[in-house]
Design a protein around this motif. Structure first.
Motif, PDB file in Angstrom:
ATOM      1  N   THR A 186       0.846  -1.209   0.000  1.00  0.00           N
ATOM      2  CA  THR A 186       0.000   0.000   0.000  1.00  0.00           C
ATOM      3  C   THR A 186       0.872   1.245   0.000  1.00  0.00           C
ATOM      4  N   ARG A 187       1.885   1.232   0.859  1.00  0.00           N
ATOM      5  CA  ARG A 187       2.779   2.393   0.948  1.00  0.00           C
ATOM      6  C   ARG A 187       3.492   2.617  -0.394  1.00  0.00           C
ATOM      7  N   ASP A 188       3.972   1.531  -1.000  1.00  0.00           N
ATOM      8  CA  ASP A 188       4.689   1.650  -2.282  1.00  0.00           C
ATOM      9  C   ASP A 188       3.792   2.273  -3.346  1.00  0.00           C
ATOM     10  N   ARG A 189       2.534   1.832  -3.382  1.00  0.00           N
ATOM     11  CA  ARG A 189       1.608   2.372  -4.390  1.00  0.00           C
ATOM     12  C   ARG A 189       1.382   3.864  -4.184  1.00  0.00           C
ATOM     13  N   GLN A 190       1.151   4.235  -2.939  1.00  0.00           N
ATOM     14  CA  GLN A 190       0.873   5.646  -2.661  1.00  0.00           C
ATOM     15  C   GLN A 190       2.101   6.508  -2.954  1.00  0.00           C
ATOM     16  N   GLU A 191       3.291   5.998  -2.584  1.00  0.00           N
ATOM     17  CA  GLU A 191       4.505   6.784  -2.838  1.00  0.00           C
ATOM     18  C   GLU A 191       4.774   6.874  -4.340  1.00  0.00           C
ATOM     19  N   GLY A 192       4.551   5.769  -5.044  1.00  0.00           N
ATOM     20  CA  GLY A 192       4.730   5.778  -6.496  1.00  0.00           C
ATOM     21  C   GLY A 192       3.776   6.768  -7.142  1.00  0.00           C
ATOM     22  N   LEU A 193       2.558   6.796  -6.628  1.00  0.00           N
ATOM     23  CA  LEU A 193       1.562   7.707  -7.195  1.00  0.00           C
ATOM     24  C   LEU A 193       1.941   9.165  -6.936  1.00  0.00           C
ATOM     25  N   ALA A 194       2.469   9.426  -5.751  1.00  0.00           N
ATOM     26  CA  ALA A 194       2.864  10.810  -5.424  1.00  0.00           C
ATOM     27  C   ALA A 194       3.929  11.301  -6.411  1.00  0.00           C
ATOM     28  N   GLU A 195       4.827  10.400  -6.821  1.00  0.00           N
ATOM     29  CA  GLU A 195       5.855  10.785  -7.808  1.00  0.00           C
ATOM     30  C   GLU A 195       5.242  10.978  -9.188  1.00  0.00           C
ATOM     31  N   LEU A 196       4.233  10.167  -9.478  1.00  0.00           N
ATOM     32  CA  LEU A 196       3.646  10.177 -10.820  1.00  0.00           C
ATOM     33  C   LEU A 196       2.735  11.380 -11.068  1.00  0.00           C
ATOM     34  N   LEU A 197       1.984  11.774 -10.045  1.00  0.00           N
ATOM     35  CA  LEU A 197       0.927  12.779 -10.252  1.00  0.00           C
ATOM     36  C   LEU A 197       1.401  14.077 -10.899  1.00  0.00           C
ATOM     37  N   PRO A 198       2.567  14.617 -10.507  1.00  0.00           N
ATOM     38  CA  PRO A 198       2.970  15.876 -11.147  1.00  0.00           C
ATOM     39  C   PRO A 198       3.284  15.726 -12.637  1.00  0.00           C
ATOM     40  N   GLN A 199       3.413  14.473 -13.100  1.00  0.00           N
ATOM     41  CA  GLN A 199       3.823  14.257 -14.493  1.00  0.00           C
ATOM     42  C   GLN A 199       2.655  13.925 -15.414  1.00  0.00           C
ATOM     43  N   ILE A 200       1.446  13.776 -14.859  1.00  0.00           N
ATOM     44  CA  ILE A 200       0.329  13.307 -15.694  1.00  0.00           C
ATOM     45  C   ILE A 200      -0.849  14.279 -15.661  1.00  0.00           C
ATOM     46  N   ASP A 201      -1.740  14.078 -16.650  1.00  0.00           N
ATOM     47  CA  ASP A 201      -2.959  14.895 -16.712  1.00  0.00           C
ATOM     48  C   ASP A 201      -4.175  14.105 -16.228  1.00  0.00           C
ATOM     49  N   VAL A 202      -4.137  12.799 -16.468  1.00  0.00           N
ATOM     50  CA  VAL A 202      -5.283  11.940 -16.144  1.00  0.00           C
ATOM     51  C   VAL A 202      -4.747  10.660 -15.522  1.00  0.00           C
ATOM     52  N   LEU A 203      -5.457  10.137 -14.525  1.00  0.00           N
ATOM     53  CA  LEU A 203      -5.044   8.864 -13.920  1.00  0.00           C
ATOM     54  C   LEU A 203      -6.153   7.829 -14.098  1.00  0.00           C
ATOM     55  N   VAL A 204      -5.747   6.633 -14.517  1.00  0.00           N
ATOM     56  CA  VAL A 204      -6.670   5.503 -14.560  1.00  0.00           C
ATOM     57  C   VAL A 204      -6.292   4.572 -13.404  1.00  0.00           C
ATOM     58  N   VAL A 205      -7.260   4.296 -12.545  1.00  0.00           N
ATOM     59  CA  VAL A 205      -7.030   3.418 -11.389  1.00  0.00           C
ATOM     60  C   VAL A 205      -7.858   2.154 -11.590  1.00  0.00           C
ATOM     61  N   VAL A 206      -7.199   1.010 -11.557  1.00  0.00           N
ATOM     62  CA  VAL A 206      -7.899  -0.248 -11.805  1.00  0.00           C
ATOM     63  C   VAL A 206      -8.073  -0.996 -10.486  1.00  0.00           C
ATOM     64  N   GLY A 207      -9.295  -1.370 -10.177  1.00  0.00           N
ATOM     65  CA  GLY A 207      -9.518  -2.126  -8.947  1.00  0.00           C
ATOM     66  C   GLY A 207     -10.990  -2.297  -8.654  1.00  0.00           C
ATOM     67  N   GLY A 208     -11.287  -3.168  -7.698  1.00  0.00           N
ATOM     68  CA  GLY A 208     -12.671  -3.462  -7.336  1.00  0.00           C
ATOM     69  C   GLY A 208     -13.365  -2.239  -6.760  1.00  0.00           C
ATOM     70  N   LYS A 209     -14.664  -2.175  -6.967  1.00  0.00           N
ATOM     71  CA  LYS A 209     -15.419  -1.014  -6.480  1.00  0.00           C
ATOM     72  C   LYS A 209     -15.422  -0.947  -4.953  1.00  0.00           C
ATOM     73  N   ARG A 210     -15.218  -2.098  -4.272  1.00  0.00           N
ATOM     74  CA  ARG A 210     -15.237  -2.069  -2.808  1.00  0.00           C
ATOM     75  C   ARG A 210     -13.834  -2.154  -2.213  1.00  0.00           C
ATOM     76  N   SER A 211     -12.815  -1.953  -3.065  1.00  0.00           N
ATOM     77  CA  SER A 211     -11.438  -2.037  -2.576  1.00  0.00           C
ATOM     78  C   SER A 211     -11.021  -0.687  -1.987  1.00  0.00           C
ATOM     79  N   ARG A 212     -10.724  -0.691  -0.683  1.00  0.00           N
ATOM     80  CA  ARG A 212     -10.388   0.581  -0.030  1.00  0.00           C
ATOM     81  C   ARG A 212      -9.147   1.213  -0.651  1.00  0.00           C
ATOM     82  N   ASN A 213      -8.098   0.413  -0.856  1.00  0.00           N
ATOM     83  CA  ASN A 213      -6.850   1.030  -1.320  1.00  0.00           C
ATOM     84  C   ASN A 213      -7.005   1.587  -2.726  1.00  0.00           C
ATOM     85  N   THR A 214      -7.916   0.986  -3.519  1.00  0.00           N
ATOM     86  CA  THR A 214      -8.168   1.530  -4.863  1.00  0.00           C
ATOM     87  C   THR A 214      -8.823   2.913  -4.747  1.00  0.00           C
TER      88      THR A 214
END
Ligand code: SF4
Length: 284
Positions: A186-214
Motif C-alpha cells: 500500500t505504501r509503495d503504491r501511494q509513494e509511487g503515485l505521489a511521484e507520478l501525479l505531477p507528471q500526468i494529466d489523467v489517472l486511470v485506477v484499476v480495482g474493485g469497487k469495494r477495494s479501499r486502497n483503490t
C-alpha cells in the motif's frame, strides 16, 4: 506506472489453486475485492459467503481470506468442527499483533480505517475498548489516559499521518503509543503515485469497487487536481475521457490481477493510436 496484485492476495489465490475439491470449501467473505476473481472462484465450485454474514458454513472446510478474522471468530468456526484453511496475509497478522499488544498495555485503541471493512472487523474483534475512525475528522478527545493507535493495512499514509497529528493535538494529556501497520504494498503504491501525479494529466485506477486502497489511490489523484477514473476492467475505459496529447498514468489496487492491468494498458495504447492524426499525402 503499474502495480499488480500484492503478495498477500496473490498467495491467498495460489492457495485456492491447491484445493482439489472446491465445493467442500466455503470462502469466508470475499477472497479479494475483485469481481472477475470472484466469478472464477464460483465457476470452480467454491461456496462464497457474503462479507459480514454470520451463519456457519455448511461445507467441511472454511477458507479464511487474506483480510483475516478475529481469534474469537476463529474459535467459533473451529468449535463447529470446521477445518480451517487460513490464508490471512502475514501483514494483517502483524496488525492484529500490534493492536493486541497495545490493548494488553491497557490502552484505548484507535484504529484508522473503515469501520465496515472485513479486515477492521477482524482487527477489533478481540479488543474491548476501541474506536474506528476513517480519518482526521473522526478524532475527538477520547477521554483516555493511555491510547494505542494502529491502522488498517491499506489506509493511505497521508490519511494516517493527518489523523495521527489530530489525535496528538486533541488528546494532549494522553500517553499515546503508535504502531504503524500500513502494509508495504500500500505504501509503495501511494509513494509511487505521489511521484507520478505531477507528471500526468489523467489517472486511470484499476480495482474493485469495494477495494479501499483503490479508492484511496483515486482520492489522492483528485486531491492533487488530477482527473481520476476508477475502472474494474479494460471494458470500462471510455475514449472520451482522453484528448490528444494528454499524459495518462495507470495504477491499480492491491487485488488487481496482472492480466487485467495488461489488458487496460493495451486498450489505452489502442485509444492513443486511434487519436493520432492520420498522415496526409503530400501533394506538390
Ligand atoms: S494489501 Fe497488504 S495487508 Fe492486504 S493482503 Fe495485500 S500485502 Fe497483505
Amino acid at each position: 506506472m503499474a502495480h499488480g496484485m500484492c503478495f498477500g492476495v496473490r498467495d491467498a489465490l495460489a492457495a485456492t489453486q491447491q484445493i482439489e475439491h472446491p465445493s467442500n470449501v466455503t470462502i469466508y467473505g470475499e477472497l479479494v475485492h475483485n469481481e472477475s476473481v470472484q466469478a472464477a472462484l464460483a465457476a470452480r465450485g467454491f461456496v462464497q459467503m457474503a462479507e459480514g454474514a454470520r451463519e456457519l458454513p455448511q461445507t467441511d472446510a472454511v477458507l479464511i481470506t487474506a483480510h483475516g478474522i478475529s481469534g474469537l471468530e476463529r474459535g467459533r468456526l473451529a468449535s463447529a468442527g470446521l477445518q480451517i484453511l487460513d490464508t490471512t496475509c502475514p501483514l494483517v497478522r502483524n496488525a492484529h499483533a500490534a493492536a493486541l499488544a497495545l490493548a494488553a498495555e491497557g490502552r484505548f485503541i484507535v484504529v484508522i480505517g473503515m469501520e465496515d471493512h472485513v479486515e477492521v472487523r477482524g482487527l477489533t474483534g478481540d479488543i474491548d475498548n476501541f474506536i474506528v475512525i476513517a480519518d482526521a475528522r473522526g478524532v475527538v478527545n477520547f477521554g483516555a489516559g493511555r491510547i494505542g493507535v494502529v491502522s488498517q493495512t491499506t489506509t493511505a499514509p497521508g490519511v494516517f499521518a493527518e489523523a495521527l497529528g489530530m489525535i496528538f493535538t486533541k488528546n494532549p494529556e494522553a500517553d499515546i503509543r503508535v504502531m504503524d501497520t500500513i502494509c508495504k504494498p500500500t505504501r509503495d503504491r501511494q509513494e509511487g503515485l505521489a511521484e507520478l501525479l505531477p507528471q500526468i494529466d489523467v489517472l486511470v485506477v484499476v480495482g474493485g469497487k469495494r477495494s479501499r486502497n483503490t479508492h484511496e489511490l483515486a482520492a489522492a489523484a483528485a486531491n492533487a487536481g488530477v482527473a481520476a477514473y476508477h475502472i474494474q476492467s479494460a471494458a470500462d475505459l471510455d475514449a472520451s475521457w482522453f484528448a490528444p496529447d494528454v499524459v495518462v498514468g495507470l495504477t491499480a489496487g492491491t487485488s488487481t490481477q496482472d492480466e487485467t492491468m495488461h489488458a487496460v494498458h493495451a486498450k489505452l495504447l489502442e485509444i492513443e493510436r486511434s487519436m493520432a492524426p492520420t498522415p496526409q499525402p503530400c501533394v506538390s
